[in-house]
Design a protein around this motif. Structure first.
Motif, short mmCIF file in Angstrom:
data_model
loop_
_atom_site.label_atom_id
_atom_site.label_comp_id
_atom_site.label_asym_id
_atom_site.label_seq_id
_atom_site.Cartn_x
_atom_site.Cartn_y
_atom_site.Cartn_z
N GLY A 77 0.81 -1.21 0.00
CA GLY A 77 0.00 0.00 0.00
C GLY A 77 0.85 1.26 0.00
N GLU A 78 0.15 2.38 0.07
CA GLU A 78 0.81 3.68 0.08
C GLU A 78 1.31 4.02 1.48
OE1 GLU A 78 1.37 5.46 -2.58
OE2 GLU A 78 0.27 4.15 -3.97
N TRP A 79 2.20 5.00 1.54
CA TRP A 79 2.70 5.55 2.80
C TRP A 79 2.10 6.95 2.96
CZ3 TRP A 79 7.46 3.80 5.63
CH2 TRP A 79 7.80 2.49 5.31
N PRO A 80 0.98 7.08 3.63
CA PRO A 80 0.34 8.40 3.74
C PRO A 80 1.11 9.32 4.67
CG PRO A 80 -0.85 6.81 5.06
CD PRO A 80 0.20 6.03 4.32
N VAL A 81 0.90 10.62 4.48
CA VAL A 81 1.53 11.64 5.32
C VAL A 81 0.76 11.74 6.63
CG1 VAL A 81 2.18 14.05 5.53
CG2 VAL A 81 2.39 12.89 3.32
N GLN A 82 1.42 11.47 7.73
CA GLN A 82 0.79 11.57 9.04
C GLN A 82 0.69 13.02 9.48
OE1 GLN A 82 -0.66 9.34 10.92
NE2 GLN A 82 -0.99 10.66 12.71
N CYS A 83 1.78 13.79 9.31
CA CYS A 83 1.77 15.20 9.66
C CYS A 83 2.97 15.88 9.02
CB CYS A 83 1.79 15.41 11.18
SG CYS A 83 3.24 14.72 12.00
N SER A 84 2.89 17.20 8.90
CA SER A 84 3.99 18.03 8.40
C SER A 84 4.33 19.06 9.47
CB SER A 84 3.61 18.72 7.09
OG SER A 84 3.41 17.77 6.06
N LEU A 85 5.60 19.15 9.81
CA LEU A 85 6.05 20.04 10.88
C LEU A 85 6.79 21.23 10.27
CD1 LEU A 85 7.44 17.28 13.26
CD2 LEU A 85 5.09 18.10 13.04
N PRO A 86 6.48 22.45 10.70
CA PRO A 86 7.10 23.65 10.10
C PRO A 86 8.52 23.89 10.61
CG PRO A 86 5.59 24.30 11.83
CD PRO A 86 5.48 22.80 11.73
N ARG A 87 9.42 22.99 10.28
CA ARG A 87 10.82 23.13 10.70
C ARG A 87 11.72 23.04 9.47
NH1 ARG A 87 9.92 25.80 14.63
NH2 ARG A 87 12.19 25.92 14.72
N PRO A 88 11.87 24.12 8.69
CA PRO A 88 12.69 24.04 7.47
C PRO A 88 14.18 23.87 7.74
CG PRO A 88 11.98 26.29 7.87
CD PRO A 88 11.25 25.44 8.86
N LYS A 89 14.65 24.27 8.93
CA LYS A 89 16.08 24.17 9.24
C LYS A 89 16.41 22.99 10.14
CE LYS A 89 16.78 29.18 8.88
NZ LYS A 89 17.27 30.39 9.58
N ALA A 90 15.52 22.03 10.24
CA ALA A 90 15.76 20.88 11.11
C ALA A 90 17.03 20.14 10.68
CB ALA A 90 14.57 19.93 11.08
N PHE A 91 17.91 19.91 11.65
CA PHE A 91 19.20 19.27 11.37
C PHE A 91 19.22 17.82 11.85
CE2 PHE A 91 23.78 18.62 11.57
CZ PHE A 91 24.21 19.29 10.44
N TYR A 92 18.62 17.55 13.01
CA TYR A 92 18.54 16.19 13.56
C TYR A 92 17.08 15.86 13.86
CZ TYR A 92 23.60 16.45 14.38
OH TYR A 92 24.96 16.58 14.23
N LEU A 93 16.74 14.57 13.70
CA LEU A 93 15.42 14.06 14.03
C LEU A 93 15.58 12.83 14.91
CD1 LEU A 93 13.76 14.21 10.48
CD2 LEU A 93 13.64 15.94 12.28
#
Length: 645
Positions: A77-93
C-alpha cells in the motif's frame, strides 16, 4: 530466511543529493529498487532521515518542512503523510521509544527580531502534529533528550542541570512544568536506562579543581543526595559516553581525555568502567596499551565487547563481572557490531583502516567469514539478524558512492552504485518491534550471492621487472638502455646531450644595476653623492646571477680567523687588487674608477661615524679600532683616484 519465514518485507531509506526515497526487495535473490507504492521526494536540502523504533513512522526533512509518513502494513500500500512540521532548518530528528513524539534540533541562531535567540529543540506530538515542548539547547553533541521506555518520563540537561517532566500516558500536559531537578554544574550528562519502569538513571558530574569526576546511579524518583544506588569516581575524564544494556541493569562508561599528558597517544587517554544497578562498580581490565576504539553491549545484555590497543588492536568479550570470556586476538580493527539477536558479531576496521571484516559466531566462538569492505562509512544490521548493509557516503567520501547488502556468510546479495554526478548521503533500515523476527540459525554453509561490478585489487605480490624476465627465461641485460655512442656509457652520453641542450635553453631574465657616480670633493661630499644615479647601466644575465648566488662547497674545513682579521685581510687584498693594471676599454675604466671611489668613500663615512661614537665615550670593538687606523690609507687612496683624472 528469517524475513521470508516471517513474511516481512525489508525496507531501506535512502537520502541522496537529489531525493529522499524508500527501496525494498521481495527476497534475497531479488534486487533492491524503488517501487511505485513507496514514497520518493526530489530534494537537495534533506539533512536527516529517521525511522521510529517500532517502524510505524518514517520522518525526513526536505528544506521546507519535516514530513512524517505512516508505514503501510501490507507492504503493497501507500505511505500516507501523518503530519507536516514547520521546521525548514531541522538538522537532527529523533523519535521517542514508542514513536508517539518526534524531537527536532536545529542550529541555535540569534536574529534582530529575537536577540535572545529562538528555541531550537522542539518536541511534536505525532498524532496531532502539534508542538508540545520547546527549549534552547546550544549543545550539539549531546542534544538528544532522554525518555523512559514507556514514555512517562522526559528528561534533558540544560546548563548542567537535569530537568525531569512526568507525562501521564496519552497526555502532553506534563511538558508544562518540571517535576524534579538534579545537578547544577557545567558539563553534566544524563542518561535514562531502558527496561525498568520507573527507570534507573545515571548522572555524570565532571571533576574540577583537582576533584575526581563522578557518575551516580539513581532509581527514579528517588533523586536525593543519599539515595544513590551506585557511585563511581575516576580521574582523567574530559568526556564520558554512557552505554546501557538492553535490560537497563548494567552501564558502561567510556571516559576519555582530550590530551595525553604522557605523550604516548595523539588521541588522549581512554578507559572503560562498569556500573550495575545492584551497586557493583569496577574498571574493565585491558591487557594492551593504547586507545579504546569501540565498546558495544550484546543485545542479550549479559556480555559486551571492547576493541582496544595500538594497531593491531585487540578485541575481547567480557561478562557482567568484567572477566574476559573470549579473546578474539589481534587485527586491524576499530569497530564492533552485534546483530539484533547477539549471536553474530562483526569486527571491522573502517575509517583510516583498509576495511578488513571478520564475522564471528558468538555462542560457538568460531569465525564464519572474512571479507574486505574498503571505503565503508556506514554499517548496519538488518532486523532479521542475517543481512547487513554497507555504504560509501558523502561528505566522508564523494566518489564511488553506493551501498551493498551482504549475507553474514560473506555473500553479496545486492549492489547499487550512485552516478558520478550524484552523492549518497545516508542510508537506514526500517526498524521493527521486538519478536517480529525469529532468531536465525547460524550455519557455515556458503550462501549464494552475486559478483560485484567493482574491480578487485590485485592480490599478487609485486615482482620487479628483472625477476619477471628471469622467470620468462630472458636475459635482463639485453633490455638495459644502450649508449648512443659506441664505447661511451649511457650516463656520459646523456651528460653530453644535456650540455648540448643547455646551449639552446633561453637565457634567464636580465636585470639592470644602476651605477652611481661620485662627484669630486671632500669625503662627506663623496659619501653624499654616492646616492646620485647615473644614466649608465650594467646588464647581468640570469645565468650569471644564478652562478653568483650558488654557494661553493669544499670538503676540507679549517678554523676561521677572527672577524677583524678577516675584514682587514679583505681590505688589504681589495686595495692591492684595485691598483693592479687592467687593460680595459675607456668606458669600462671610467666605471671601474667610479666604483672604487664609492667604495673608499663609504669606508671613510663609516670611520667618521665610528670616531663620533668614540668621542661620545662608547667603547668600540677591536675590529672597529683597526678600521679607524686605516683612515689615512683610505684618504691617500681617494686622493690618488681623483688625481688620476
Amino acid at each position: 530466511m528469517a524475513a521470508a519465514a516471517d513474511g516481512v518485507v525489508p525496507t531501506l531509506a535512502i537520502r541522496s543529493s537529489v531525493a529522499v526515497e524508500l527501496w525494498s526487495s521481495a527476497g534475497p535473490k531479488l534486487p533492491y529498487e524503488h517501487k511505485s507504492n513507496l514514497p520518493r521526494e526530489e530534494t537537495k536540502c534533506s539533512r536527516s532521515i529517521c525511522f521510529s523504533p517500532d517502524g510505524r513512522y518514517f520522518a525526513y526533512s526536505n528544506g521546507r518542512d519535516v514530513k512524517v509518513l505512516e508505514a503501510c502494513k501490507d507492504g503493497a500500500g501507500e505511505w500516507p503523510v501523518q503530519c507536516s512540521l514547520p521546521r525548514p532548518k531541522a538538522f537532527y530528528l529523533k523519535f521517542s521509544p514508542r514513536g508517539n513524539y518526534l524531537c527536532t534540533w536545529e542550529h541555535y541562531a540569534i536574529t534582530k527580531d529575537r536577540p535572545e535567540g529562538s528555541p531550537n529543540l522542539l518536541v511534536y506530538d505525532i498524532t496531532t502534529g502539534t508542538e508540545v515542548f520547546a527549549i534552547v539547547q546550544k549543545n550539539q553533541t549531546n542534544w538528544e533528550p532522554s525518555w523512559s521506555s514507556d514514555e512517562t518520563i522526559f528528561a534533558l540537561v540544560v546548563g548542567g542541570e537535569a530537568l525531569f517532566y512526568d507525562l501521564p500516558e496519552g497526555s502532553a500536559k506534563g511538558f508544562e512544568n518540571t517535576q524534579r531537578k538534579i545537578g547544577g554544574s557545567r558539563g553534566g550528562m544524563l542518561s535514562l536506562g531502558p527496561g525498568h519502569c520507573p527507570p534507573y538513571l545515571a548522572f555524570y558530574n565532571p571533576g574540577a579543581k583537582g576533584a575526581p569526576s563522578m557518575c551516580k546511579l539513581y532509581k527514579y524518583p528517588a533523586l536525593g543526595q543519599n539515595q544513590t544506588v551506585a557511585c563511581k569516581s575516576f580521574f582523567q575524564a574530559d568526556r564520558v559516553e554512557m552505554l546501557w544494556n538492553k535490560r537497563g541493569t548494567g552501564l558502561l562508561l567510556l571516559t576519555s581525555t582530550e590530551v595525553d599528558k604522557s605523550g604516548a597517544s595523539y588521541y588522549g587517554n581512554q578507559a572503560v568502567h562498569f556500573m550495575a544497578t545492584k551497586g557493583d562498580t569496577c574498571s574493565v581490565p585491558l591487557s594492551k596499551e593504547g586507545p579504546v576504539h569501540c565498546v558495544k553491549w550484546s543485545p542479550k545484555a549479559t556480555e559486551f565487547v571492547v576493541v582496544y590497543g595500538f594497531m593491531p588492536s585487540k578485541a575481547a568479550l567480557y561478562n557482567l563481572k568484567c572477566d574476559v570470556i573470549y579473546d578474539f586476538g589481534e587485527g586491524p580493527r576499530n569497530c564492533a557490531y552485534f546483530n539484533p539477536f547477539g549471536n553474530i558479531i562483526v569486527l571491522a576496521g573502517f575509517g583510516n583502516l583498509p576495511g578488513a571484516v571478520e564475522v564471528w559466531d558468538v555462542p560457538k566462538r568460531e569465525k564464519l567469514a572474512s571479507l574486505k569492505l574498503a571505503d565503508t562509512t556506514v554499517f548496519e544490521w538488518h532486523p532479521n539478524g542475517e543481512w547487513f548493509v554497507t555504504a560509501t557516503t558523502a561528505p566522508r567520501l564523494r566518489i564511488s558512492n553506493g551501498f551493498k547488502v551482504y549475507h553474514y556468510s560473506g555473500a553479496l546479495l545486492h549492489e547499487t552504485m550512485w552516478p558520478q554526478s550524484q552523492e549518497l548521503l545516508g542510508i537506514e533500515w526500517q526498524q521493527y518491534a521486538d519478536k517480529t523476527f525469529s532468531e536465525p540459525k547460524i550455519t557455515k554453509a556458503k550462501h549464494e550471492g552475486i559478483k560485484s561490478s567493482q574491480p578487485e585489487a590485485s592480490k599478487k605480490a609485486y615482482t620487479p621487472p628483472h625477476l619477471r624476465l628471469l622467470k620468462e627465461g630472458k636475459n635482463p641485460e639485453k633490455y638495459l638502455p644502450q649508449p648512443t655512442v659506441p664505447g661511451l656509457a649511457p650516463a656520459s652520453a646523456g651528460g653530453a646531450n644535456n650540455k648540448k641542450n643547455n646551449k639552446n635553453k633561453p637565457k634567464g631574465p636580465r636585470r639592470e644595476v644602476n651605477v652611481k657616480a661620485v662627484n669630486g670633493g671632500d669625503v662627506d661630499t663623496a659619501a653624499a653623492s654616492a646616492a646620485v644615479p647615473t644614466t649608465q647601466t650594467v646588464t647581468v644575465t640570469g645565468e650569471e646571477q644564478q652562478a653568483s648566488q650558488t654557494p661553493h662547497h669544499t670538503h676540507r674545513t679549517r678554523p676561521q680567523a677572527p672577524r677583524y682579521q678577516q675584514e682587514n685581510a679583505a681590505d688589504q687584498q681589495r686595495h692591492l687588487h684595485q691598483h693592479q693594471p687592467h687593460p680595459q676599454a675607456n668606458g669600462q675604466n671610467s666605471n671601474e674608477k667610479e666604483r672604487k671611489i664609492r667604495t673608499v668613500a663609504k669606508k671613510l663615512s663609516d670611520i667618521k661615524k665610528l670616531k663620533s661614537r668614540q668621542d661620545q665615550g662608547e667603547s668600540l670593538e677591536l675590529n672597529q679600532l683597526n678600521k679607524i687606523k686605516m683612515e689615512a690609507t683610505y684618504l691617500d687612496e681617494l686622493k690618488m683616484l681623483k688625481l688620476s683624472d
